[in-house]
Structure formats: C-alpha cells, structure tokens
Scaffold this active site. Structure first.
Site, PDB file in Angstrom:
ATOM      1  N   SER A  25      61.940  42.144  -6.066  1.00 17.19           N
ATOM      2  CA  SER A  25      61.261  43.430  -6.137  1.00 17.19           C
ATOM      3  C   SER A  25      60.165  43.562  -5.085  1.00 17.19           C
ATOM      4  CB  SER A  25      60.654  43.680  -7.515  1.00 17.19           C
ATOM      5  OG  SER A  25      59.535  42.843  -7.703  1.00 17.19           O
ATOM      6  N   TYR A  58      63.549  47.135  -6.116  1.00 22.11           N
ATOM      7  CA  TYR A  58      62.929  48.020  -7.100  1.00 22.11           C
ATOM      8  C   TYR A  58      61.427  47.755  -7.127  1.00 22.11           C
ATOM      9  CZ  TYR A  58      63.118  43.810  -9.954  1.00 22.11           C
ATOM     10  OH  TYR A  58      62.978  42.525 -10.411  1.00 22.11           O
TER      11      TYR A  58
END
EC number: 4.1.1.11
Length: 139
Positions: A25, A58
């Site tokens: 991430s 993300y």
C-alpha cells in the site's frame, strides 16, 4: 456505457518513507486524503516523476498533518524517499455524469502541505514552474 475518469490527483508529492518489509500500500497523510477525496483502501496509481515507474496500490490513512507519503511493500523497490510522485485515482461513471464531473486536483509543497486545490486536470499553479498540460511548450 461506463467511462473511467480521473477523479482525484495529488500532484508532485514527496515520498517521505519507503518500507520494503511492509504488507503493501501507500500511506498518505489524512489531510491529503480528504483534500483529494480519497478513502482508505481506495485504488490509486502512483507515477514516479524521478524515474518513470508506474504502479498501482491502495491507500492507508497516515497521521493527519504529518505530510507522510509512505511507499510500502514491493513498491519500495521502485519508489524511494525524496522521489516526487503523482497519486491518481479513477472512478467509473455514466456519460452524463462524466461530462459534468469535476475531479479533485491537489498540489502540495515540498513538505506535502496543500498549496492549491481545484478541478482542472491540466492546471499548473502560478509560481510552480510547471506548464499547463493542454498547451504547447513555450505558450
């Protein structure tokens, strides 16, 4: 038909940390997430201005006001502290919505503090040294 449109952009953020041994991430200061209308867990594309690397991951909310842009996991092999990056998120929408949609465009300073926001994806804020994306160089 659904069109995929740019919905959010954080332009020229400075990577503050990179940790290869993290589960993945990008950690983003929560102030920047809010300014760009991004949610924790939302898909973003990261473009490294310094080396041309492009990847997707993300978001994870980082400490509010910290200026953190942290590259986590395998992406840390491509993007390094000090690199300038663009974070871009896209949304899918019908033609009618897409034609009137205004994205969230956020420019930050060297400390990842918001210096301007808007909706024009080609904008180059005054004094930034950047050229508008919709005009030939030199004009």
């Amino acid at each position: 038909m659904l069109r995929t449109m740019m919905k959010s952009k954080i332009h020229r953020a400075t990577v503050t940390q990179a940790d290869l041994h993290y589960v993945g991430s990008v950690t983003v200061d929560e102030d920047l997430l809010d300014a760009a209308d991004l949610l924790p867990g939302e898909l973003v594309h990261i473009v490294d201005i310094d080396n041309g690397a492009r990847l997707e991951t993300y978001t994870i909310a980082g400490e509010r006001g910290s200026g953190v842009i942290g590259i986590n996991g395998a992406a840390a092999r491509l993007v390094h502290p000090g690199d300038l990056v663009i974070l871009i998120a896209y949304g899918q929408m019908e033609d009618v919505e897409a034609k009137g949609f205004e994205p969230h465009v956020v420019f930050v300073d060297a400390d990842n503090r918001v210096v301007s926001t808007g909706s024009d994806p080609a904008d180059a804020p005054a004094g930034s040294g950047l050229l508008r994306g919709d005009r030939p160089a030199g004009r």
